[in-house]
Design an enzyme around this catalytic site. Structure first.
Site, short mmCIF file in Angstrom:
data_model
loop_
_atom_site.label_atom_id
_atom_site.label_comp_id
_atom_site.label_asym_id
_atom_site.label_seq_id
_atom_site.Cartn_x
_atom_site.Cartn_y
_atom_site.Cartn_z
N LYS A 3 33.19 58.92 43.45
CA LYS A 3 34.47 58.61 43.96
C LYS A 3 34.98 60.05 44.53
CE LYS A 3 35.57 54.06 42.95
NZ LYS A 3 36.69 53.03 42.47
N LYS B 216 26.37 47.02 47.41
CA LYS B 216 27.06 45.95 46.48
C LYS B 216 28.18 45.45 47.47
CE LYS B 216 30.98 47.56 43.95
NZ LYS B 216 31.87 47.43 42.81
N LYS C 248 35.20 45.14 48.03
CA LYS C 248 36.51 44.73 48.60
C LYS C 248 36.87 45.76 49.49
CE LYS C 248 39.04 44.79 44.30
NZ LYS C 248 38.83 45.27 43.31
P1 ATP Z 1 35.92 48.46 45.27
O1 ATP Z 1 34.74 47.76 45.77
O2 ATP Z 1 37.09 48.33 45.75
O3 ATP Z 1 35.62 49.59 44.39
P2 ATP Z 1 35.24 46.46 43.10
O4 ATP Z 1 35.26 45.17 44.03
O5 ATP Z 1 34.00 46.91 42.60
O6 ATP Z 1 36.23 47.65 43.79
P3 ATP Z 1 36.52 46.28 40.80
O7 ATP Z 1 37.99 45.70 40.64
O8 ATP Z 1 36.26 47.64 40.42
O9 ATP Z 1 36.36 45.66 42.11
O10 ATP Z 1 35.80 45.43 39.73
C1 ATP Z 1 36.16 44.07 39.07
C2 ATP Z 1 35.02 43.57 38.37
O11 ATP Z 1 34.08 42.81 39.49
C3 ATP Z 1 33.91 44.37 37.56
O12 ATP Z 1 33.75 43.79 36.25
C4 ATP Z 1 32.89 44.63 38.56
O13 ATP Z 1 31.84 44.97 37.76
C5 ATP Z 1 32.84 43.30 39.20
N1 ATP Z 1 32.11 43.38 40.67
C6 ATP Z 1 32.60 44.18 41.61
N2 ATP Z 1 31.80 43.80 42.71
C7 ATP Z 1 30.87 43.17 42.36
C8 ATP Z 1 29.56 42.69 42.91
N3 ATP Z 1 29.38 43.04 44.13
N4 ATP Z 1 28.70 41.83 42.30
C9 ATP Z 1 29.01 41.54 40.85
N5 ATP Z 1 30.11 42.16 40.19
C10 ATP Z 1 30.88 42.70 40.94
#
Ligand code: ATP
Ligand code: LTN
Length: 336
Positions: free
Chosen positions: A116, A199, A202
């Site tokens: 990051k 991955k 969002k």
């Molecule tokens: P960003 O993509 O904006 O960095 P994020 O989508 O990873 O954020 P977080 O709030 O950091 O969202 O994650 C919330 C939870 O969702 C965490 O436990 C993370 O491991 C899970 N997670 C996030 N993206 C995925 C994915 N693509 N597949 C499975 N689990 C996910």
């Protein structure tokens, strides 16, 4: 009353944007299931979210809406505790106390910080670095035994364990050592629909790359239809060579409860266009009742506030007990 065999579980999610089916499959779907056997505390990690600059009105709205969404996804605020992290200042207090026991080297070695900070040169704030200390405080305040997290968070959990051990060794037994909890679902990582080796995220700039829990049926089907795949017209699971198709199979399996093998059988000889449409339909069908429930809940602001007030009170009672001990052990004067 909870039975003694139940384990204390803590997890949190940031209100940093539209929640995707990646977040759902990797985290929220498990939360709803884990509540059956555990004593669960779930937080909306709004303090973590400000490591990325937020628009005040949007942060407020996202936080409130996320409460409604979690409830709509089956988080049961009667048995579990659901609260907003910034409403309990104990988290920030413990973070400060722990940060004096945490080495800068430990924080600068964190993969998420390295990634990051490299991407955010213009906003490489200290919060990006101290973020795992706040996460450790979240976990340790509640004497947490298990923390369901995705693979991306395991290193942070390791730090929480190390800080707990360091504190316990320096003073005396105070914190429970948390264990990561990875369910079979948690291992299922959902990939971007546009670049299926990355991955699903969002914060991706291309909204075709993710499906949110609140996308309309037509949008979901459109996104599935546009998903990047390959040209050999065979539907089977092979992450290495068929990342796009494998990702759609994982999504289909998560939303229908069918195994990957069952899905492969079902789609034998089926064309890609047909397959993608069926996946989209299945996701939309699964999400429809969640969306309906969400719409009812989000309109009832008073109810959301009641849930948060209750969550804050119940979480606060537990957190305060831990924090009081910590202050005492470190040697802060509290009067005679
Ligand atoms: P960003 O993509 O904006 O960095 P994020 O989508 O990873 O954020 P977080 O709030 O950091 O969202 O994650 C919330 C939870 O969702 C965490 O436990 C993370 O491991 C899970 N997670 C996030 N993206 C995925 C994915 N693509 N597949 C499975 N689990 C996910
Ligand atoms: N950092 C986590 C969210 C989070 C969390 C926590 C998860 C904040 N505090 C405590 C588990 C336990 C994330 O970005 N997914």
């Amino acid at each position: 009353m909870h039975q003694t065999a139940q384990k204390r579980l803590f997890s949190a999610i940031q209100p940093s944007g539209a929640i995707t089916i990646g977040n759902y499959i990797g985290a929220i779907q498990n939360w709803a299931a884990l509540q059956q056997q555990n004593d669960c505390i779930f937080a909306i990690a709004d303090l973590h979210a400000i490591t990325v600059q937020q628009v005040p009105e949007i942060l407020r709205k996202n936080s409130r809406d996320l409460v409604a969404l979690l409830l709509a996804c089956g988080v049961d605020c009667k048995n579990s505790i659901l609260f907003l992290q910034s409403q309990l200042s104990y988290h920030i207090e413990l973070m400060w106390l722990l940060s004096s026991m945490c080495y800068i080297g430990e924080l600068s070695r964190m993969t998420q910080f390295k990634d990051k900070s490299a991407k955010k040169e213009e906003n490489c704030n200290a919060g990006l670095m101290t973020y795992p200390v706040l996460m450790a405080a979240d976990i340790l305040l509640y004497q947490t035994e298990i923390v369901p997290v995705g693979a991306d968070q395991k290193q942070h959990l390791e730090l929480a364990r190390n800080l707990a051990l360091r504190f316990n060794n320096r003073y005396s037994q105070t914190f429970t050592l948390p264990e990561p909890y990875i369910t079979s679902n948690g291992q299922a990582k959902i990939f971007s629909l546009q670049e299926p080796t990355k991955k699903m995220s969002k914060s991706d700039v291309n909204s075709l790359s993710y499906i949110t829990l609140l996308d309309k049926k037509e949008e979901i089907i459109k996104k599935c239809k546009r998903a990047v795949t390959d040209s050999d017209n065979q539907i089977y699971f092979d992450c290495q060579n068929k990342a796009g198709i494998s990702n759609l199979l994982t999504i289909y399996s998560a939303f229908t409860g069918k195994s990957i093998a069952e899905a492969e059988m079902q789609f034998k000889g089926v064309g890609y266009a047909n397959f993608k449409e069926t996946v989209g339909e299945a996701v939309a069908k699964y999400l429809a009742p969640i969306q309906e429930r969400y719409r009812e809940l989000v309109a009832d602001k008073r109810y959301i506030d009641t849930v948060l007030r209750d969550g804050r009170e119940r979480a606060g009672d537990i957190a305060y007990k831990t924090l009081r001990k910590v202050y005492k052990k470190i040697g802060f004067y509290r009067g005679e």
